[in-house]
Each structure stands twice: as C-alpha cells, then as structure tokens.
Write an enzyme that holds these catalytic residues in place. Structure first.
Site, PDB file in Angstrom:
ATOM      1  N   ASP A 115       0.839  -1.198   0.000  1.00  0.00           N
ATOM      2  CA  ASP A 115       0.000   0.000   0.000  1.00  0.00           C
ATOM      3  C   ASP A 115       0.877   1.253   0.000  1.00  0.00           C
ATOM      4  O   ASP A 115       1.838   1.341   0.760  1.00  0.00           O
ATOM      5  CB  ASP A 115      -0.921   0.051   1.210  1.00  0.00           C
ATOM      6  CG  ASP A 115      -1.978   1.118   1.029  1.00  0.00           C
ATOM      7  OD1 ASP A 115      -2.995   0.848   0.371  1.00  0.00           O
ATOM      8  OD2 ASP A 115      -1.767   2.254   1.508  1.00  0.00           O
TER       9      ASP A 115
HETATM   10  C1  LIG Z   1       3.055   8.366  -5.624  1.00  0.00           C
HETATM   11  C2  LIG Z   1       2.721   7.350  -6.685  1.00  0.00           C
HETATM   12  C3  LIG Z   1       1.705   6.427  -6.510  1.00  0.00           C
HETATM   13  N1  LIG Z   1       1.406   5.521  -7.484  1.00  0.00           N
HETATM   14  C4  LIG Z   1       0.322   4.523  -7.321  1.00  0.00           C
HETATM   15  C5  LIG Z   1       0.802   3.180  -6.756  1.00  0.00           C
HETATM   16  C6  LIG Z   1      -0.503   2.554  -6.309  1.00  0.00           C
HETATM   17  O1  LIG Z   1      -1.052   1.814  -7.402  1.00  0.00           O
HETATM   18  C7  LIG Z   1      -1.398   3.770  -6.013  1.00  0.00           C
HETATM   19  C8  LIG Z   1      -1.736   3.857  -4.540  1.00  0.00           C
HETATM   20  O2  LIG Z   1      -2.848   3.046  -4.250  1.00  0.00           O
HETATM   21  P1  LIG Z   1      -2.780   1.697  -3.425  1.00  0.00           P
HETATM   22  O3  LIG Z   1      -4.023   1.644  -2.584  1.00  0.00           O
HETATM   23  O4  LIG Z   1      -1.458   1.547  -2.730  1.00  0.00           O
HETATM   24  O5  LIG Z   1      -2.846   0.562  -4.533  1.00  0.00           O
HETATM   25  P2  LIG Z   1      -3.938   0.258  -5.639  1.00  0.00           P
HETATM   26  O6  LIG Z   1      -5.321   0.596  -5.139  1.00  0.00           O
HETATM   27  O7  LIG Z   1      -3.511   0.889  -6.926  1.00  0.00           O
HETATM   28  O8  LIG Z   1      -3.800  -1.317  -5.829  1.00  0.00           O
HETATM   29  P3  LIG Z   1      -4.053  -2.492  -4.745  1.00  0.00           P
HETATM   30  O9  LIG Z   1      -4.686  -1.893  -3.511  1.00  0.00           O
HETATM   31  O10 LIG Z   1      -4.954  -3.470  -5.429  1.00  0.00           O
HETATM   32  O11 LIG Z   1      -2.687  -3.066  -4.479  1.00  0.00           O
HETATM   33  O12 LIG Z   1      -0.672   4.935  -6.405  1.00  0.00           O
HETATM   34  C9  LIG Z   1       2.124   5.511  -8.679  1.00  0.00           C
HETATM   35  O13 LIG Z   1       1.835   4.694  -9.576  1.00  0.00           O
HETATM   36  N2  LIG Z   1       3.151   6.394  -8.852  1.00  0.00           N
HETATM   37  C10 LIG Z   1       3.492   7.323  -7.921  1.00  0.00           C
HETATM   38  O14 LIG Z   1       4.431   8.110  -8.142  1.00  0.00           O
END
Ligand SMILES: Cc1cn([C@H]2C[C@H](O)[C@@H](COP(=O)(O)OP(=O)(O)OP(=O)(O)O)O2)c(=O)[nH]c1=O
Length: 196
Positions: free
Chosen positions: A70
C-alpha cells in the site's frame, strides 16, 4: 522450496515491477476496506493496509506466499490517498507543488500452508520527493491527462508525472508502489529468494 508467489494487488505498476524481475507470480486482487485512522503514524497505516490486503487474499488460498502493498503520500504529517475526483486531484497537486513530501509504501508477506497462515512479515520504505513549482495551467494539464486519478497523492512519478518531480531521496520503486530492494530483503529474511 519457495511457495508460489501471489501478488494481492490490482495495481498495474506493481505487476510490472515484479514481472520486470522475471519472478513467476499470480495475481489475485484483494477486496478490503482501505479506511484508516488518520491519527496513526504513516508507516503504521501503510503497513496495516498492506497487511489487510495480503491477509484477505491469503485466506482464500491453500499454499502460497502472498504479497500485499500500500502506498500513501504524506504532506506535513497528513496522509493523502488516491483523489476521489479531478477537483481533489487539483487540490492535492496544489498542495504538493514547490516543496517536499514523503511517500510510504507498506509491504506485507503472508505465507500460507495447508490453508493456514504460518508466517507473516510487514515492513515499509519511505522516500522523500520534491515536486517542482507548478502553475495552475500545468496542474490542469496534468489532471486532464487522467493520470492522477488512480494514484496516491494524485501523481505518478513513472509517467507524465516525471515532468513534475525535481528529485527524490530514497528508493524510486517505493514511490511507484513497491520497493523491490525491500521486498528482496523480506524474502531473504524468510529464507527465500525473490529472484529466480
Ligand atoms: C506516488 C505514486 C503512486 N502511485 C500509485 C501506486 C498505487 O497503485 C497507487 C496507490 O494506491 P494503493 O491503494 O497503494 O494501490 P492500488 O489501489 O492501486 O492497488 P491495490 O490496492 O490493489 O494493491 O498509487 C504511482 O503509480 N506512482 C506514484 O508516483
């Protein structure tokens, strides 16, 4: 022998990062409540949410090593998750521009054998990120690209958002959503090898 790896994530970024290592794995998306206590420390929130995701998938499996993760963005101690809509994305970017913030990614490993949890590990990494100063026009351009909507803090360092980030201190992959060096260390601590 290492159990089969199951990535408990719907995030395409996490899949790509793991696949990039040549690791064989399956994907099973978790369905958990991602609400948290905003007064908890960010590292605890990121670890707790990662753990919830991994446990949710692990309880549906007989034998596996389940990875949950997360990512949250923290600005002045306040946790920013994914923006609800474009308006909130604009608000988040207006707040993050021209200064530093922190990105935390929690990682959880839950090992299941014969339908029971046998071992669990949780950890996290934190990366400092400096976003450049952004005009209102630049923020509108970025939000119009739709890239911010499924990302913590309303940006993705790996896409168009690369144009917004001045520098970082810490693990780049942690910002994208999964620190591979931390994951490798966690596997090692469990006596397993992550990379084939
Ligand atoms: C800060 C940042 C975040 N992110 C993304 C990563 C995560 O996918 C998202 C944060 O949400 P999360 O809740 O961590 O993940 P998710 O909902 O996408 O997937 P799951 O819960 O099924 O594992 O933000 C990027 O892709 N690049 C970045 O620079």
């Amino acid at each position: 022998m290492r159990p089969k790896i199951v990535l408990a994530s719907g995030s395409p970024r996490r899949r790509e990062l793991l696949a990039g290592l040549g690791v064989p794995f399956e994907v099973k998306t978790s369905q958990v409540d991602e609400t948290f206590d905003p007064s908890s420390p960010p590292n605890a929130v990121a670890e707790e949410l990662a753990h919830r995701k991994a446990k949710d998938v692990a309880r549906q499996l007989d034998a596996a090593l389940v990875i949950g993760a997360d990512t949250i963005v923290v600005c002045d101690g306040e946790i920013l998750g994914k923006p609800r809509d474009e308006q909130e994305a604009v608000q988040m970017l207006s707040r993050l521009q021209g200064r530093a913030h922190q990105v935390y990614t929690g990682i959880a490993l839950v090992e299941v054998a014969d339908g029971h949890v046998v071992r669990e590990r949780v950890s996290h990494r934190m990366t400092h990120v400096w976003m450049r100063s952004l005009s209102d026009e630049k923020i509108s351009w970025y939000v119009d690209s739709k890239e911010p909507l499924d990302k913590a803090g309303a940006y993705g360092i790996q896409g168009l958002g690369a144009c917004l980030i001045d520098k970082i201190d810490g693990c780049y992959f942690n910002v994208v959503g999964l620190s591979l060096v931390e994951l490798d260390q966690m596997f090692q601590d469990m006596g397993y090898s992550l990379v084939p």
